[in-house]
Design an enzyme around this catalytic site. Structure first.
Site, PDB file in Angstrom:
ATOM      1  N   GLY A   1      35.860  47.980  47.993  1.00  7.66           N
ATOM      2  CA  GLY A   1      34.788  47.120  47.512  1.00  7.66           C
ATOM      3  C   GLY A   1      35.333  45.821  46.956  1.00  7.66           C
ATOM      4  N   ASP A   2      34.394  44.921  46.663  1.00 10.55           N
ATOM      5  CA  ASP A   2      34.720  43.570  46.213  1.00 10.55           C
ATOM      6  C   ASP A   2      34.300  43.439  44.757  1.00 10.55           C
ATOM      7  OD1 ASP A   2      34.801  40.888  45.683  1.00 10.55           O
ATOM      8  OD2 ASP A   2      33.572  40.273  47.386  1.00 10.55           O
TER       9      ASP A   2
ATOM     10  N   HIS B   1      44.994  37.408  35.774  1.00 12.60           N
ATOM     11  CA  HIS B   1      45.914  36.258  35.898  1.00 12.60           C
ATOM     12  C   HIS B   1      45.879  35.656  37.308  1.00 12.60           C
ATOM     13  CE1 HIS B   1      49.927  38.394  37.255  1.00 12.60           C
ATOM     14  NE2 HIS B   1      48.898  38.746  37.994  1.00 12.60           N
TER      15      HIS B   1
HETATM   16  C1  LIG Z   1      48.162  41.420  41.396  1.00  7.70           C
HETATM   17  S1  LIG Z   1      47.441  42.768  42.256  1.00  7.70           S
HETATM   18  C2  LIG Z   1      47.423  44.023  41.007  1.00  7.70           C
HETATM   19  C3  LIG Z   1      47.317  45.392  41.598  1.00  7.70           C
HETATM   20  C4  LIG Z   1      47.379  46.552  40.590  1.00  7.70           C
HETATM   21  N1  LIG Z   1      46.323  46.460  39.610  1.00  7.70           N
HETATM   22  C5  LIG Z   1      48.727  46.567  39.933  1.00  7.70           C
HETATM   23  O1  LIG Z   1      48.870  46.010  38.838  1.00  7.70           O
HETATM   24  O2  LIG Z   1      49.664  47.119  40.522  1.00  7.70           O
HETATM   25  C6  LIG Z   1      45.754  42.317  42.431  1.00  7.70           C
HETATM   26  C7  LIG Z   1      44.898  43.355  43.112  1.00  7.70           C
HETATM   27  O3  LIG Z   1      43.560  42.838  43.224  1.00  7.70           O
HETATM   28  C8  LIG Z   1      43.038  43.254  44.483  1.00  7.70           C
HETATM   29  N2  LIG Z   1      41.916  42.400  44.869  1.00  7.70           N
HETATM   30  C9  LIG Z   1      41.961  41.096  45.234  1.00  7.70           C
HETATM   31  N3  LIG Z   1      40.726  40.642  45.505  1.00  7.70           N
HETATM   32  C10 LIG Z   1      39.875  41.686  45.305  1.00  7.70           C
HETATM   33  C11 LIG Z   1      38.462  41.824  45.412  1.00  7.70           C
HETATM   34  N4  LIG Z   1      37.690  40.795  45.757  1.00  7.70           N
HETATM   35  N5  LIG Z   1      37.914  43.021  45.104  1.00  7.70           N
HETATM   36  C12 LIG Z   1      38.699  44.089  44.731  1.00  7.70           C
HETATM   37  N6  LIG Z   1      40.051  44.004  44.614  1.00  7.70           N
HETATM   38  C13 LIG Z   1      40.630  42.814  44.899  1.00  7.70           C
HETATM   39  C14 LIG Z   1      44.236  43.112  45.394  1.00  7.70           C
HETATM   40  O4  LIG Z   1      44.064  43.811  46.615  1.00  7.70           O
HETATM   41  C15 LIG Z   1      45.349  43.686  44.524  1.00  7.70           C
HETATM   42  O5  LIG Z   1      45.472  45.071  44.684  1.00  7.70           O
END
Ligand SMILES: C[S@@+](CC[C@H](N)C(=O)[O-])C[C@H]1O[C@@H](n2cnc3c(N)ncnc32)[C@H](O)[C@@H]1O
Length: 348
Positions: A230-231, A250
């Site tokens: 999901g988004d 961040h």
């Molecule tokens: C910097 S990573 C951090 C991942 C995890 N929380 C960690 O710390 O290991 C950012 C996460 O946000 C997810 N993400 C980016 N855009 C998103 C969206 N629109 N909806 C849901 N998740 C999203 C990415 O796929 C990624 O897994």
């Protein structure tokens, strides 16, 4: 100005400031070719390494000499190459994030985004957007190599950090925990192992979730943890009493971050908490260690090169929570990881 008025710089300090890119390319090329893994625990000649890595022997020899100059490898009098303790860190089998970070930092797509940093500073937006006209997370759906490098690095860093998080933050009051942007599930599986009886959801976009079922299975929590695509800008799974946002905000500017937080605010149980797991930028005069100052500043530049976000101070988080119908609750430090905190955001 005569020569005597020119302050002679310390060359060792100045050189990496403009030549650092070559250090990085030499090391990440070696990692991509699997050289540290081939050399692990042995001493080999150039021809042996060339055969094992299917590379051009005389070019490889020059690369190996560069690795020696960078203290990643040693060369003996009879032409045998071996890894130094630093070189060992770059092996795939070494349980640190260094190997994955090298692959990610050397990725050509990310280098193009860094190359557009000037445009980001001139005009705003991110280097990545100036280079590719896309948000990096959208780009990953069509770039599986980069996706694997980014998600692999996150998995390695989060796996290291998660045990320290559960050692310092008490998750036992929660019964249902959703990890927003939870990636491969490394954090939530550790949290659920430490929080018997709680159930969970790892929520993320498609490319992030390829390994998640396996990670949950290996941790023994797949029976009480779902995986949902999901988004987070549209909605998040409703009704949990804890929402984790680790290294999410961040990546995003204040307006986008407030949208994510408001969606969590709308979904959380009345007595629930949103837990922002994040670096917090200390006040300038609190950072006395030059290396810590550099790490924070470079992480912030990385956010400008790749994402629309920034590293934030505690005051900036408080203001962001205020815009999102939340207030700052407890601030829990994770001492093993400098500047890393669990910030409670409570519905108002
Ligand atoms: C910097 S990573 C951090 C991942 C995890 N929380 C960690 O710390 O290991 C950012 C996460 O946000 C997810 N993400 C980016 N855009 C998103 C969206 N629109 N909806 C849901 N998740 C999203 C990415 O796929 C990624 O897994």
């Amino acid at each position: 100005m005569s020569d005597e008025h020119i302050e002679q710089p310390d060359f060792a300090e100045i050189f990496p400031l403009f030549f650092g890119h070559s250090y990085s390319q030499v090391v990440t090329t070696a990692v991509r070719l699997g050289i540290p893994d081939v050399l692990a625990g042995s001493t080999m000649s150039v021809d042996e390494i060339a055969a094992a890595t299917q590379t051009h022997a005389s070019s490889l020899h020059r690369l190996l000499r560069a690795l020696v100059a960078l203290d990643v490898a040693t060369e003996s009098a009879d032409g045998g190459f071996a890894l130094t303790p630093i070189g060992v860190l770059f092996c795939k089998s070494t349980p640190t994030p260094v190997h994955g970070a090298a692959l990610m930092c050397g990725d050509p797509t990310l280098w193009q985004a860094w190359g557009a940093l000037e445009l980001a500073v001139r005009h705003g937006n991110t280097g990545f957007y100036h280079a590719f006209g896309q948000v990096i997370w959208d780009h990953l759906a069509d770039n599986p190599v980069l996706a694997e490098r980014i998600y692999g690095t996150m998995k390695a860093t989060t796996s290291l950090l998660a045990p320290a998080v559960v050692a310092h933050y008490d998750f036992s009051p929660f019964t249902r925990i959703v990890d927003i942007g939870g990636g491969d599930g490394s954090l939530l599986s550790t949290v659920l192992v430490a929080t018997e009886g709680a159930s969970g959801v790892v929520y993320d976009i498609e490319p992030a979730l390829r390994e998640t079922p396996g990670v949950l299975e290996a941790a023994g929590v797949s029976g009480r943890c779902e995986v949902q695509r999901g988004d987070f800008f549209r909605s998040v799974p409703p009704g949990a009493d804890a929402y984790l946002l680790k290294h999410i905000l961040h990546d995003w500017d204040d307006d986008a971050s407030a949208r994510i937080l408001r969606n969590c605010r709308d979904a959380v149980a009345a007595d629930g908490k949103i837990l922002v797991l994040t670096s917090v930028v200390p006040a300038q005069d609190e950072v006395t260690d030059p290396m810590a100052r550099r790490v924070l500043a470079m992480s912030d530049m990385e956010m400008m090169a790749f994402h629309s976000g920034r590293e934030r101070t505690l005051e900036e988080f408080e203001a962001l929570f205020g815009k999102s119908g939340l207030r700052l609750g407890a601030v829990v430090t994770v001492p093993e990881h400098p500047n890393f905190h669990v910030l409670e955001a409570l519905p108002v």
